[in-house]
Write a protein that holds these residues in place. Sequence first.
Motif, PDB file in Angstrom:
ATOM      1  N   ALA A 170       0.845  -1.193   0.000  1.00 44.22           N
ATOM      2  CA  ALA A 170       0.000   0.000   0.000  1.00 44.22           C
ATOM      3  C   ALA A 170       0.882   1.245   0.000  1.00 44.22           C
ATOM      4  O   ALA A 170       1.997   1.235   0.524  1.00 44.22           O
ATOM      5  N   PHE A 171       0.370   2.319  -0.596  1.00 38.61           N
ATOM      6  CA  PHE A 171       1.117   3.583  -0.631  1.00 38.61           C
ATOM      7  C   PHE A 171       0.950   4.281   0.705  1.00 38.61           C
ATOM      8  O   PHE A 171      -0.162   4.435   1.211  1.00 38.61           O
ATOM      9  N   ALA A 226      -4.138   4.032   2.643  1.00 40.62           N
ATOM     10  CA  ALA A 226      -4.265   2.567   2.670  1.00 40.62           C
ATOM     11  C   ALA A 226      -5.624   2.141   2.123  1.00 40.62           C
ATOM     12  O   ALA A 226      -5.734   1.185   1.344  1.00 40.62           O
ATOM     13  N   ARG A 227      -6.667   2.875   2.514  1.00 40.58           N
ATOM     14  CA  ARG A 227      -8.015   2.556   2.020  1.00 40.58           C
ATOM     15  C   ARG A 227      -8.106   2.772   0.514  1.00 40.58           C
ATOM     16  O   ARG A 227      -8.679   1.958  -0.220  1.00 40.58           O
ATOM     17  N   ARG A 228      -7.515   3.871   0.036  1.00 35.94           N
ATOM     18  CA  ARG A 228      -7.503   4.130  -1.415  1.00 35.94           C
ATOM     19  C   ARG A 228      -6.677   3.078  -2.148  1.00 35.94           C
ATOM     20  O   ARG A 228      -7.036   2.665  -3.260  1.00 35.94           O
ATOM     21  N   SER A 229      -5.582   2.637  -1.540  1.00 37.19           N
ATOM     22  CA  SER A 229      -4.770   1.582  -2.153  1.00 37.19           C
ATOM     23  C   SER A 229      -5.581   0.298  -2.291  1.00 37.19           C
ATOM     24  O   SER A 229      -5.567  -0.358  -3.333  1.00 37.19           O
ATOM     25  N   ARG A 230      -6.315  -0.046  -1.231  1.00 32.80           N
ATOM     26  CA  ARG A 230      -7.144  -1.251  -1.246  1.00 32.80           C
ATOM     27  C   ARG A 230      -8.197  -1.165  -2.364  1.00 32.80           C
ATOM     28  O   ARG A 230      -8.401  -2.121  -3.119  1.00 32.80           O
ATOM     29  N   HIS A 256      -2.301 -12.365  -6.529  1.00 35.84           N
ATOM     30  CA  HIS A 256      -1.480 -11.246  -6.074  1.00 35.84           C
ATOM     31  C   HIS A 256      -1.996 -10.784  -4.713  1.00 35.84           C
ATOM     32  O   HIS A 256      -3.194 -10.801  -4.455  1.00 35.84           O
ATOM     33  N   ALA A 257      -1.078 -10.357  -3.853  1.00 40.73           N
ATOM     34  CA  ALA A 257      -1.434  -9.968  -2.488  1.00 40.73           C
ATOM     35  C   ALA A 257      -1.142  -8.492  -2.268  1.00 40.73           C
ATOM     36  O   ALA A 257      -0.212  -7.938  -2.846  1.00 40.73           O
ATOM     37  N   LEU A 258      -1.949  -7.869  -1.412  1.00 38.84           N
ATOM     38  CA  LEU A 258      -1.744  -6.472  -1.023  1.00 38.84           C
ATOM     39  C   LEU A 258      -1.485  -6.423   0.478  1.00 38.84           C
ATOM     40  O   LEU A 258      -2.254  -6.972   1.268  1.00 38.84           O
ATOM     41  N   PHE A 259      -0.385  -5.758   0.857  1.00 38.62           N
ATOM     42  CA  PHE A 259      -0.037  -5.601   2.272  1.00 38.62           C
ATOM     43  C   PHE A 259      -0.294  -4.159   2.700  1.00 38.62           C
ATOM     44  O   PHE A 259       0.081  -3.223   1.996  1.00 38.62           O
ATOM     45  N   GLY A 260      -0.915  -3.989   3.858  1.00 43.52           N
ATOM     46  CA  GLY A 260      -1.055  -2.676   4.470  1.00 43.52           C
ATOM     47  C   GLY A 260       0.144  -2.375   5.352  1.00 43.52           C
ATOM     48  O   GLY A 260       0.856  -3.291   5.782  1.00 43.52           O
TER      49      GLY A 260
END
Length: 377
Positions: free
Chosen positions: A146-147, A171-175, A184-188
């Motif tokens: 996440a950015f 983080a919410r916008r990244s999600r 693919h996985a997204l990490f906060g």
Amino acid sequence: MSDPAFRFDLAATCGAARTGTIHTPRGPIRTPAFMPVGTAATVKAMLPESVAATGADILLGNTYHLMLRPTAERVAALGGLHRFMNWSGPILTDSGGFQVMSLTGLRKMTEEGVRFASHIDGSRHMLSPERSMEIQRLLGSDIVMAFDECTPYPATREQAQASMELSMRWARRSRDAFGDRPGHALFGIMQGSTFPDLRAQSAETLREIGFDGYAIGGLAVGEGQAAMFEVLDYAPGLLPADRPRYLMGVGKPDDIVGAVQRGVDMMDCVLPSRSGRTGQAFTRHGVVNIKNARHAEDPRPLDEACTCPACRGYSRAYLHHVFRAGEIISSMLLTWHNLHYYQELMAGLRGAIAAGTLDSFVADFHAMRAPGDIPPL
């Protein structure tokens, strides 16, 4: 995990320490894992197959550097980052937030994101949560970060809170921008500097948004090991136990051992490769400065117990000579040795956690390093 192609299986614990496996479509990642840094689609002075030979399961690539050169669009047109750099295993890409933070004087931050001037040619760019997700999608990385804004240290409580809250909105916008990407996985990324209640608030927000893994950000930015360990005494426990926990930008071998003891599953750092290029080698006895004159006539290897190519085939005298002479093989051999040492350390930690003998492993680790390098001849 929300994505069955990406899951984390916990195999054993020993105190707060954990060992397990992150399963990805491109292969398993054994944890605790150390990720060598391939900033610009290369681990400097190493071939990808050499990095794999050290025992690395996953590499880290850098959004900021790759978006500027050769550009994410070009990498995508050439088949994605894995094909581009000839690495078939998993790749994690960072979001670019840390690099942009360090461009003080060249950047302007707003709610939208960060406008900045390239350190290469001065060209203007905008990095936002949405653009960071787009770049990482074009690169094709397996684990996307996440950015966020990496909170500088020291920070006042007010600065740390404002920075953390901005990162949580990002983080919410990244999600949202990441969307649904099977495989693919997204990490906060947790922020909050050294303030426990801010860390807790950040962790709660991230859990509510929901991520495939969670990183602990804003450490290893100058606060010192004691302050970092103080945060790590509680921060990993604020994050979901069934997801990987990633400590960003760490670190020295004793930082890694301390972080693993406190429940961290993944780490990355430029140290083993950068130190290799500057004549520093990590051994079981601590750091060796190969540039020192004491090594000029020493026929012994860097570490007699090490099985890497530098230790199997070359003397300290030779490594001293090629470093002093500015030969490329110096960077190659010392980097290989350092990455091999780091991966051996991770394998030792995994084995000790699984066997329930982590305390004695850590005691031996510190006892071996305490006297320093072997005496000169």
